[in-house]
Design an enzyme around this catalytic site. Structure first.
Site, PDB file in Angstrom:
ATOM      1  N   GLU A  39       0.753  -1.258   0.114  1.00 36.61           N
ATOM      2  CA  GLU A  39      -0.021   0.011   0.075  1.00 36.61           C
ATOM      3  C   GLU A  39       0.916   1.021  -0.116  1.00 36.61           C
ATOM      4  O   GLU A  39       0.615   2.129  -0.564  1.00 36.61           O
ATOM      5  CB  GLU A  39      -0.942   0.016   1.145  1.00 36.61           C
ATOM      6  CG  GLU A  39      -1.989  -1.096   1.119  1.00 36.61           C
ATOM      7  CD  GLU A  39      -3.000  -0.713  -0.161  1.00 36.61           C
ATOM      8  OE1 GLU A  39      -2.948   0.088  -0.777  1.00 36.61           O
ATOM      9  OE2 GLU A  39      -3.732  -1.904  -0.582  1.00 36.61           O
ATOM     10  N   TYR A 122      -6.600   6.592   3.515  1.00 37.16           N
ATOM     11  CA  TYR A 122      -6.705   5.628   2.472  1.00 37.16           C
ATOM     12  C   TYR A 122      -5.965   4.343   3.054  1.00 37.16           C
ATOM     13  O   TYR A 122      -6.580   3.106   3.272  1.00 37.16           O
ATOM     14  CB  TYR A 122      -6.093   6.020   1.136  1.00 37.16           C
ATOM     15  CG  TYR A 122      -5.941   4.928   0.394  1.00 37.16           C
ATOM     16  CD1 TYR A 122      -7.051   4.003  -0.116  1.00 37.16           C
ATOM     17  CD2 TYR A 122      -4.415   4.150   0.157  1.00 37.16           C
ATOM     18  CE1 TYR A 122      -6.619   2.790  -0.878  1.00 37.16           C
ATOM     19  CE2 TYR A 122      -4.532   2.875  -0.238  1.00 37.16           C
ATOM     20  CZ  TYR A 122      -5.524   2.295  -0.848  1.00 37.16           C
ATOM     21  OH  TYR A 122      -5.083   1.397  -1.560  1.00 37.16           O
ATOM     22  N   ASP A 140      -9.572   5.549  -2.562  1.00 35.44           N
ATOM     23  CA  ASP A 140      -8.717   5.967  -3.185  1.00 35.44           C
ATOM     24  C   ASP A 140      -9.036   6.820  -4.482  1.00 35.44           C
ATOM     25  O   ASP A 140     -10.109   6.664  -4.848  1.00 35.44           O
ATOM     26  CB  ASP A 140      -7.669   4.886  -3.627  1.00 35.44           C
ATOM     27  CG  ASP A 140      -8.282   3.995  -4.931  1.00 35.44           C
ATOM     28  OD1 ASP A 140      -9.539   3.997  -5.032  1.00 35.44           O
ATOM     29  OD2 ASP A 140      -7.492   3.422  -5.608  1.00 35.44           O
TER      30      ASP A 140
END
Length: 295
Positions: A39, A122, A140
């Site tokens: 991520e 996020y 996102d």
DNA sequence: AATCCGTGGCA
DNA sequence: TTGCCAAGGAT
């Protein structure tokens, strides 16, 4: 009927199970650490460039404590040219916190994740959902675009509004935790593969029949113009050039080695100062420059 | 809230 | 060629 939790879940889950890319951080044997690294690396960076580096990192640093034990210079070199190298430093710090305060296990709680450096709204929810199967809105740029079109009938998402965006997505999630987490992944995948920014492939879209944008005749985006990020000639470019010199050397270099990468001395020196301030560069006792943590 | 922070592929 | 775009975060 426009896209809702009722209409969305089953359709998206079926589509995802058939269509989703087999990305390494989605494999069942990938733990929270692997998901977290993915991520962070994927922030503003395409999948194709992340994948090889992700494999290198997981092999080299299989646990947060392993990364925490590396020097900053090692971490920055391993980050290579993924871009935004402050992400690497923040991940390094986060790994240290996770190792010392969380038993070397990436937290699954959103608020705990949010307290870590480099992890925002996020990323915290992405880790909670994808690594721990939590039901939480993961918003996102892909998801914002899908929602803007399928739910609101707009050509694209306007400026981000964290609270409102999360409420919109929350409304699309089924009640079941595990299914909700997969729906979150499916919404992202839909935006990445089908409902793309430039040329959406509506013919391949699983929610075509429920899409508000299609029903409205695919109107063009009419929101405020998105600010264009210049790169050539900016401090970002100069910082990148300076850092690239230091990534390529083991020994500290004299300033003359840095001076050759950019003509304008004022901008060059300002950028070097900012790199020192950001902790991306260190100056040795004898006045040379190097990546941090080794001299 | 607007701006800054890297890098490279692609139309 | 230039501009847009790619799983954001911090200030």
């Amino acid at each position: 009927m426009v896209l809702t939790a009722d209409t969305a879940a089953e359709t998206l889950l079926d589509w995802y199970s058939e269509t989703a890319r087999d990305l390494p951080w989605r494999r069942p044997d990938c733990d929270g650490w692997g998901v977290l690294i993915s991520e962070i690396m994927l922030q503003q960076t395409p999948v194709a460039r992340v994948e090889p580096i992700w494999h290198e990192w997981l092999e080299r640093w299989p646990k947060p404590s392993a990364l925490a034990g590396a020097t900053q210079a090692e971490v920055l070199r391993a980050w290579g040219k993924l871009g935004y190298p402050r992400r690497a430093l923040r991940l390094h710090t986060a790994a240290d916190v996770i190792a010392r305060e969380h038993g070397d296990v990436v937290p699954g709680d959103v608020d705990t994740l949010l307290a870590l450096p480099g992890i925002g709204a996020y990323t915290a929810r992405a880790v909670a959902a994808f690594a721990y199967g939590k039901r939480t809105p993961v918003v996102d740029t892909n998801v914002r675009r899908v929602v803007a079109r399928a739910v609101h009938g707009a050509g694209d998402a306007g400026p981000a509004s964290n609270t409102k965006d999360m409420a919109d997505v929350e409304a699309l999630l089924p009640a079941d935790q595990r299914r909700a987490a997969t729906v979150s992944a499916a919404l992202m995948e839909l935006g990445a593969l089908v409902c793309t920014a430039r040329s959406p492939q509506c013919a391949d879209c699983p929610v075509f029949d429920d899409c508000a944008w299609v029903r409205a005749g695919k109107p063009a985006y009419d929101g405020p113009a998105k600010p264009v990020q210049k790169f050539a000639g900016t401090d970002r470019q100069v910082r990148g050039l300076l850092l690239d010199v230091l990534r390529g050397t083991e020994e500290p270099v004299p300033k003359t080695r840095l001076d050759v990468v950019w003509d304008r001395a004022g901008q060059r020196d300002r950028c070097l100062d900012s790199l020192l301030t950001d902790g991306l560069v260190e100056q040795t006792a004898d006045g040379r420059f190097a990546l941090p943590g080794e001299h």
